[in-house]
Design a protein around this motif. Structure first.
Motif, PDB file in Angstrom:
ATOM      1  N   GLY A  17       0.780  -1.245   0.000  1.00 32.10           N
ATOM      2  CA  GLY A  17       0.000   0.000   0.000  1.00 32.10           C
ATOM      3  C   GLY A  17       0.804   1.284   0.000  1.00 32.10           C
ATOM      4  N   GLY A  18       0.291   2.256   0.772  1.00 27.83           N
ATOM      5  CA  GLY A  18       0.842   3.613   0.769  1.00 27.83           C
ATOM      6  C   GLY A  18       2.334   3.665   1.054  1.00 27.83           C
ATOM      7  N   ARG A  21       4.104   2.704  -2.137  1.00 29.41           N
ATOM      8  CA  ARG A  21       3.860   3.798  -3.104  1.00 29.41           C
ATOM      9  C   ARG A  21       4.789   4.978  -2.801  1.00 29.41           C
ATOM     10  NH1 ARG A  21      -1.182   6.154  -1.032  1.00 29.41           N
ATOM     11  NH2 ARG A  21       0.302   7.317   0.232  1.00 29.41           N
ATOM     12  N   ASP A  31       3.532   5.141   8.067  1.00 30.62           N
ATOM     13  CA  ASP A  31       2.484   4.136   8.292  1.00 30.62           C
ATOM     14  C   ASP A  31       2.846   2.852   7.574  1.00 30.62           C
ATOM     15  OD1 ASP A  31       0.992   5.973   9.677  1.00 30.62           O
ATOM     16  OD2 ASP A  31      -0.034   6.683   7.865  1.00 30.62           O
ATOM     17  N   ARG A 104      -8.751  -5.711  -3.998  1.00 34.49           N
ATOM     18  CA  ARG A 104      -9.879  -5.066  -3.312  1.00 34.49           C
ATOM     19  C   ARG A 104      -9.579  -3.615  -2.944  1.00 34.49           C
ATOM     20  NH1 ARG A 104      -9.768  -9.878   0.062  1.00 34.49           N
ATOM     21  NH2 ARG A 104     -11.027 -11.438  -1.014  1.00 34.49           N
ATOM     22  N   ARG A 105      -8.421  -3.142  -3.239  1.00 31.44           N
ATOM     23  CA  ARG A 105      -8.043  -1.791  -2.819  1.00 31.44           C
ATOM     24  C   ARG A 105      -8.515  -0.708  -3.777  1.00 31.44           C
ATOM     25  NH1 ARG A 105      -3.782  -2.008   1.381  1.00 31.44           N
ATOM     26  NH2 ARG A 105      -4.014  -4.127   2.127  1.00 31.44           N
ATOM     27  N   ASP A 106      -8.281   0.543  -3.368  1.00 37.63           N
ATOM     28  CA  ASP A 106      -8.888   1.653  -4.110  1.00 37.63           C
ATOM     29  C   ASP A 106      -8.265   1.954  -5.477  1.00 37.63           C
ATOM     30  OD1 ASP A 106      -6.615   2.509  -2.820  1.00 37.63           O
ATOM     31  OD2 ASP A 106      -7.540   4.206  -1.791  1.00 37.63           O
ATOM     32  N   ASN A 110      -1.912   2.097  -5.070  1.00 37.84           N
ATOM     33  CA  ASN A 110      -1.850   1.556  -3.707  1.00 37.84           C
ATOM     34  C   ASN A 110      -1.760   0.036  -3.673  1.00 37.84           C
ATOM     35  OD1 ASN A 110      -1.972   4.073  -2.516  1.00 37.84           O
ATOM     36  ND2 ASN A 110      -4.207   4.105  -2.479  1.00 37.84           N
ATOM     37  N   ASP A 150     -17.387   1.580  -2.489  1.00 41.03           N
ATOM     38  CA  ASP A 150     -16.927   2.459  -1.419  1.00 41.03           C
ATOM     39  C   ASP A 150     -16.822   3.899  -1.924  1.00 41.03           C
ATOM     40  OD1 ASP A 150     -15.684   3.859   0.526  1.00 41.03           O
ATOM     41  OD2 ASP A 150     -14.011   2.471   0.794  1.00 41.03           O
ATOM     42  N   THR A 152     -16.374   6.668  -0.532  1.00 45.63           N
ATOM     43  CA  THR A 152     -15.356   7.580   0.026  1.00 45.63           C
ATOM     44  C   THR A 152     -14.134   7.647  -0.884  1.00 45.63           C
ATOM     45  OG1 THR A 152     -14.341   5.837   1.349  1.00 45.63           O
ATOM     46  CG2 THR A 152     -15.962   7.217   2.450  1.00 45.63           C
ATOM     47  N   ARG A 153     -13.997   6.654  -1.731  1.00 46.48           N
ATOM     48  CA  ARG A 153     -12.840   6.633  -2.629  1.00 46.48           C
ATOM     49  C   ARG A 153     -12.831   7.813  -3.590  1.00 46.48           C
ATOM     50  NH1 ARG A 153     -12.798   0.104  -3.795  1.00 46.48           N
ATOM     51  NH2 ARG A 153     -11.653  -0.439  -1.890  1.00 46.48           N
ATOM     52  N   ARG A 156     -10.886  10.236  -1.881  1.00 44.26           N
ATOM     53  CA  ARG A 156      -9.484   9.793  -1.848  1.00 44.26           C
ATOM     54  C   ARG A 156      -8.805  10.025  -3.195  1.00 44.26           C
ATOM     55  NH1 ARG A 156      -7.726   6.432   2.168  1.00 44.26           N
ATOM     56  NH2 ARG A 156      -6.501   5.178   0.737  1.00 44.26           N
ATOM     57  N   LYS A 159      -7.864  13.544  -3.264  1.00 43.76           N
ATOM     58  CA  LYS A 159      -6.752  13.791  -2.337  1.00 43.76           C
ATOM     59  C   LYS A 159      -5.411  13.389  -2.959  1.00 43.76           C
ATOM     60  CE  LYS A 159      -5.969  10.828   1.073  1.00 43.76           C
ATOM     61  NZ  LYS A 159      -6.173  10.111   2.347  1.00 43.76           N
ATOM     62  N   PHE A 160      -5.364  12.186  -3.518  1.00 42.20           N
ATOM     63  CA  PHE A 160      -4.100  11.708  -4.092  1.00 42.20           C
ATOM     64  C   PHE A 160      -3.723  12.508  -5.330  1.00 42.20           C
ATOM     65  CE2 PHE A 160      -5.306   7.494  -2.011  1.00 42.20           C
ATOM     66  CZ  PHE A 160      -4.403   7.661  -0.973  1.00 42.20           C
ATOM     67  N   ARG A 163      -2.311  15.745  -4.031  1.00 44.24           N
ATOM     68  CA  ARG A 163      -1.101  15.584  -3.227  1.00 44.24           C
ATOM     69  C   ARG A 163       0.121  15.266  -4.088  1.00 44.24           C
ATOM     70  NH1 ARG A 163      -0.786  10.750   0.950  1.00 44.24           N
ATOM     71  NH2 ARG A 163      -2.524  11.801   1.948  1.00 44.24           N
ATOM     72  N   GLN A 199      -9.334  14.899   6.033  1.00 43.40           N
ATOM     73  CA  GLN A 199      -7.999  14.543   5.533  1.00 43.40           C
ATOM     74  C   GLN A 199      -7.590  15.431   4.366  1.00 43.40           C
ATOM     75  OE1 GLN A 199      -6.816  10.496   4.806  1.00 43.40           O
ATOM     76  NE2 GLN A 199      -8.245   9.765   6.339  1.00 43.40           N
TER      77      GLN A 199
HETATM   78  N1  CTP Z   1      -8.129   1.703   1.052  1.00 45.88           N
HETATM   79  C1  CTP Z   1      -9.135   1.403   0.148  1.00 45.88           C
HETATM   80  N2  CTP Z   1     -10.331   2.068   0.202  1.00 45.88           N
HETATM   81  C2  CTP Z   1     -10.529   3.027   1.142  1.00 45.88           C
HETATM   82  C3  CTP Z   1      -9.528   3.346   2.060  1.00 45.88           C
HETATM   83  C4  CTP Z   1      -8.319   2.660   1.987  1.00 45.88           C
HETATM   84  O1  CTP Z   1      -8.954   0.543  -0.688  1.00 45.88           O
HETATM   85  N3  CTP Z   1     -11.684   3.686   1.179  1.00 45.88           N
HETATM   86  C5  CTP Z   1      -6.841   0.975   0.970  1.00 45.88           C
HETATM   87  C6  CTP Z   1      -5.807   1.748   0.179  1.00 45.88           C
HETATM   88  O2  CTP Z   1      -5.393   0.966  -0.888  1.00 45.88           O
HETATM   89  C7  CTP Z   1      -4.667   2.024   1.112  1.00 45.88           C
HETATM   90  C8  CTP Z   1      -4.943   1.177   2.344  1.00 45.88           C
HETATM   91  O3  CTP Z   1      -6.314   0.789   2.278  1.00 45.88           O
HETATM   92  O4  CTP Z   1      -3.423   1.701   0.563  1.00 45.88           O
HETATM   93  C9  CTP Z   1      -4.663   1.916   3.636  1.00 45.88           C
HETATM   94  O5  CTP Z   1      -5.442   3.097   3.705  1.00 45.88           O
HETATM   95  P1  CTP Z   1      -4.854   4.462   4.286  1.00 45.88           P
HETATM   96  O6  CTP Z   1      -4.175   4.171   5.569  1.00 45.88           O
HETATM   97  O7  CTP Z   1      -5.896   5.493   4.230  1.00 45.88           O
HETATM   98  O8  CTP Z   1      -3.764   4.743   3.189  1.00 45.88           O
HETATM   99  P2  CTP Z   1      -2.747   5.584   2.490  1.00 45.88           P
HETATM  100  O9  CTP Z   1      -2.833   5.173   1.059  1.00 45.88           O
HETATM  101  O10 CTP Z   1      -1.431   5.432   3.139  1.00 45.88           O
HETATM  102  O11 CTP Z   1      -3.238   7.094   2.598  1.00 45.88           O
HETATM  103  P3  CTP Z   1      -2.515   8.280   3.350  1.00 45.88           P
HETATM  104  O12 CTP Z   1      -1.186   8.421   2.668  1.00 45.88           O
HETATM  105  O13 CTP Z   1      -3.412   9.482   3.144  1.00 45.88           O
HETATM  106  O14 CTP Z   1      -2.417   7.855   4.775  1.00 45.88           O
END
Ligand code: CTP
Length: 401
Positions: A17-18, A21, A31, A104-106, A110, A150, A152-153, A156, A159-160, A163, A199
């Motif tokens: 993940g993050g 990345r 994290d 399953r991730r966003d 990631n 989801d 909320t993505r 996100r 945000k990405f 950023r 965030q």
């Molecule tokens: N994730 C997801 N869907 C979401 C939130 C999170 O699939 N709604 C997944 C993402 O792929 C992410 C992982 O869960 O890599 C962890 O989430 P988070 O801690 O929010 O991740 P970061 O990508 O590290 O974001 P940030 O840098 O803002 O902390």
């Protein structure tokens, strides 16, 4: 060490993940998320015990957090081995559970994983072309139902995008429009919306993301009454400037940066809308109070300033001292009046730090009986000190007497 411990239990382990990345983007990230192919919680318990760390587990999700004595945290998730019994007498087939977990991730960016197990240690695993998307600076979902699964993505993605200076891919953009069209946000819990929105407001420069949220028609998910009025961009820019000023002046005074942007966004909303926003975002009482109560106290102080400048130091102090720093910065951001900004910065940089060297005990020593008179005497002595008529402790004592 992680790899060896997991291996001895028969589990595969990856950092994902993050963290990965940001490693590729050469950005700091503290994290650490790891995925265990096996039983994440069993592993986390054993590893934490070995390292003398604490652990919190969430058995419903198969996740845990290992907290080391120095505060460093590692999130541990489970990718269960999934076996499919093939027909006839063929052996069971093990699917690559890490791949399913990552799928399953966003966003593709990631989905990178680095293997920590002894066999293949350090190998970068890239199932979904994440490296290409990072290189081409693209935010891309993995499948078309991602935002429906989801919502909320959507936040996100924005945000990405801002950023990293990336762009949301074409199909992904279509899917965002589609999600908005299908109104998938209606069912979305307020806390989750708030969490994502906050965030975004905490990003280094949240303004482009805020504008993107308006332009995509997403702000109405929070409240249709939050409008992109004519002064908003200037006020947000001003909020950014006053925050930079504050950072420079008071490096050791932490403030909640998002609050200033949040208040600025709501500055033209009335109390009723603010109440509804608080309800929609399921704000905690102190945050609710901030937008439905404190904000209006700040506005009263602002109105007072427009009529009362130039004011004495003691008057400024009396009006502004009940307001926390975030509220003062907010007034500076939304005020187009240079005199008001100057007065607030004078209060914040000078007056706020002035205090008396005498206290109740000194009044007692003068033979005064303790009572409500004490605070009045001290208040008036402070006012005199602020207005420059008292130079030292003796002056203060004399004035109080
Ligand atoms: N994730 C997801 N869907 C979401 C939130 C999170 O699939 N709604 C997944 C993402 O792929 C992410 C992982 O869960 O890599 C962890 O989430 P988070 O801690 O929010 O991740 P970061 O990508 O590290 O974001 P940030 O840098 O803002 O902390």
């Amino acid at each position: 060490k992680i790899g060896e411990v997991a291996d001895s239990m028969g589990f595969g382990v990856y950092v994902v993940g993050g963290f990965v990345r940001d490693l590729l983007l050469r950005r700091k990230n503290d994290d650490v998320d790891i995925v265990i192919e096996g039983e994440g919680i069993t592993f986390a318990k054993a590893f934490a015990e070995m390292m003398g760390a604490r652990i919190n587990t969430y058995s419903k999700f198969g996740t845990s957090v290992i907290i080391f004595p120095d505060g460093f945290k590692v999130d541990v998730a489970t990718a269960r081995m999934e076996y499919y019994t093939a027909p006839a007498a063929l052996p069971e087939v093990e699917t690559s559970s890490i791949k399913l977990d990552l799928y399953r991730r966003d966003f593709t960016i990631n989905t990178l994983a680095i293997r920590l197990s002894p066999e293949g240690f350090g190998t970068l695993t890239d199932f979904f072309n994440a490296q290409r998307d990072i290189k081409e600076k693209r935010i891309r979902i993995l499948h078309n139902l991602s935002f429906v699964e989801d919502p909320t993505r959507v936040f996100r993605a924005i945000k990405f995008e801002q950023r990293f200076g990336f762009t949301i891919g074409k199909v992904t953009r279509e899917m965002i429009k589609n999600a908005i069209h299908l109104d998938v946000f209606r069912e979305l819990g307020g806390l989750r919306v708030f969490n994502e929105f906050r965030q975004i407001l905490e990003e280094e420069n949240p303004i482009p993301a805020i504008l993107r949220i308006f332009d995509l028609g997403l702000m109405k998910i929070i409240h249709p009454g939050i409008e992109k009025h004519n002064d908003l961009i200037d006020q947000l820019d001003e909020a950014k400037k006053v925050l930079a000023w504050h950072d420079l002046m008071y490096t050791d005074e932490p403030i909640e940066r998002w609050v200033i942007y949040f208040l600025t966004l709501l500055s033209q909303c009335d109390r009723e809308i603010s109440e509804e926003v608080a309800k929609r975002l399921m704000l905690a009482p102190k945050h609710k109070k901030l937008i439905t109560g404190d904000r209006f106290h700040a506005r009263n102080a602002y109105t007072w300033l427009t009529y009362s400048l130039p004011a004495t130091n003691s008057d400024l102090h009396r009006k502004l001292s009940p307001l926390r720093a975030e509220l003062l910065l907010y007034i500076m951001a939304v005020s187009a009046n240079e005199e008001i900004k100057k007065a607030i910065s004078h209060y914040m940089s000078q007056l706020r730090h002035i205090s008396l060297s005498i206290m109740g005990r000194d009044l007692k020593e003068m033979g005064l009986k303790p009572g409500p008179l004490y605070s009045r005497i001290l208040e008036e002595t402070l006012a005199a000190k602020l207005d420059g008529t008292l130079d030292d402790r003796d002056d203060e004592l004399a004035f109080a007497a």
